[in-house]
Design an enzyme around this catalytic site. Structure first.
Site, PDB file in Angstrom:
ATOM      1  N   GLN A  20       3.213   9.952   1.049  1.00 24.05           N
ATOM      2  CA  GLN A  20       4.347   9.430   1.061  1.00 24.05           C
ATOM      3  C   GLN A  20       5.161   9.850   0.082  1.00 24.05           C
ATOM      4  OE1 GLN A  20       2.552   5.364   1.910  1.00 24.05           O
ATOM      5  NE2 GLN A  20       4.520   5.194   3.006  1.00 24.05           N
ATOM      6  N   HIS A  56      -4.075   1.710   7.797  1.00 22.85           N
ATOM      7  CA  HIS A  56      -2.829   2.248   7.943  1.00 22.85           C
ATOM      8  C   HIS A  56      -2.825   3.304   6.712  1.00 22.85           C
ATOM      9  CE1 HIS A  56       1.824   1.598   7.880  1.00 22.85           C
ATOM     10  NE2 HIS A  56       1.636   2.298   6.825  1.00 22.85           N
ATOM     11  N   GLU A  57      -3.397   3.199   5.479  1.00 22.12           N
ATOM     12  CA  GLU A  57      -2.946   3.943   4.404  1.00 22.12           C
ATOM     13  C   GLU A  57      -4.067   5.337   4.701  1.00 22.12           C
ATOM     14  OE1 GLU A  57      -0.792   3.531   2.692  1.00 22.12           O
ATOM     15  OE2 GLU A  57      -0.427   1.632   3.111  1.00 22.12           O
ATOM     16  N   HIS A  86      -2.158   7.763   7.180  1.00 22.21           N
ATOM     17  CA  HIS A  86      -1.180   8.572   6.363  1.00 22.21           C
ATOM     18  C   HIS A  86      -1.775   9.945   5.980  1.00 22.21           C
ATOM     19  CE1 HIS A  86       2.465   6.328   6.105  1.00 22.21           C
ATOM     20  NE2 HIS A  86       1.886   5.390   5.605  1.00 22.21           N
ATOM     21  N   CYS A 134       6.406   0.303   7.249  1.00 21.86           N
ATOM     22  CA  CYS A 134       5.812   1.222   6.587  1.00 21.86           C
ATOM     23  C   CYS A 134       6.958   1.705   5.553  1.00 21.86           C
ATOM     24  CB  CYS A 134       5.359   2.511   7.392  1.00 21.86           C
ATOM     25  SG  CYS A 134       4.918   3.917   6.418  1.00 21.86           S
ATOM     26  N   LEU A 135       6.620   1.941   4.434  1.00 15.02           N
ATOM     27  CA  LEU A 135       7.639   2.350   3.523  1.00 15.02           C
ATOM     28  C   LEU A 135       8.440   3.728   4.122  1.00 15.02           C
ATOM     29  CD1 LEU A 135       6.336   1.525   0.305  1.00 15.02           C
ATOM     30  CD2 LEU A 135       7.983   0.147   1.390  1.00 15.02           C
ATOM     31  N   GLY A 186       0.751  -1.332  -0.038  1.00 13.81           N
ATOM     32  CA  GLY A 186      -0.235  -0.006  -0.117  1.00 13.81           C
ATOM     33  C   GLY A 186       0.873   1.318  -0.309  1.00 13.81           C
TER      34      GLY A 186
HETATM   35 NI    NI Z   1       2.833   3.336   5.458  1.00 12.04          NI
END
Ligand code: NI
Length: 172
Positions: free
Chosen positions: A51, A137-138, A141, A95-96, A46
């Site tokens: 991000q 989670h997304e 963000h 998370c990236l 995701g």
């Molecule tokens: Ni993330």
């Protein structure tokens, strides 16, 4: 085409609350295409627009693509809303934007996701397990919340210490 760079904690742009998308422009379509490419490239399951430095309410998701038999089926979700929350679940999240770290987070076990796709169609999806966790989670963000904001203050403090050390080492 150059891929967009993923921002990493503690980049302040990750803390911004993103703006709703009122019109799907060519710019938004291009952003969505790039985000899908970045998600598979990183790789991740995701990716939310903030991000990659775009403060708009959109994320891409594909929670099963690592299974070769299932293959790639990315979804683009615009202006997501979560409702019908049921039960609780804990999951080991990463998370990236939070390099070299994962931690157990508690979230809603079953949810309903509503939003729009790139063609303006309404999307409604019931999700549970990994898919429900990833959606929450997304959406976090988009509100400037990282999963490390949902762990204990002690654990977060330890991560921040580790991350500062990492950044200092990178600068050397
Ligand atoms: Ni993330």
């Amino acid at each position: 085409m150059a891929l967009r760079e993923v921002l990493h904690f503690p980049d302040p742009r990750l803390k911004l609350v993103s703006e709703p998308i009122t019109e799907v422009t060519d710019e938004i379509r291009e952003l969505a295409r790039d985000m899908i490419e970045v998600m598979y490239d990183e790789p991740g399951i995701g990716l939310a627009a903030p991000q990659v430095g775009a403060s708009v309410r959109m994320f891409v998701i594909d929670t099963e693509w690592s299974d070769e038999e299932i293959g790639k089926h990315p979804s683009v979700i615009i202006n997501p809303e979560i409702s019908d929350r049921e039960g609780r679940i804990t999951w080991d999240e990463g998370c990236l934007s939070v390099p070299n770290y994962d931690a157990t987070v508690e979230r809603d076990a079953k949810i309903t996701l509503r939003g729009q796709d790139l063609d303006g169609n309404t999307i409604e999806e019931q999700a549970e397990g990994l898919r429900a966790v990833c959606i929450q989670h997304e959406v976090d963000h988009l509100d400037g919340i990282l999963f490390i904001d949902r762990i204990s203050r002690l654990k977060r403090g330890l991560y921040i210490k580790k991350r500062k050390k990492q950044l200092a080492e990178e600068r050397e």
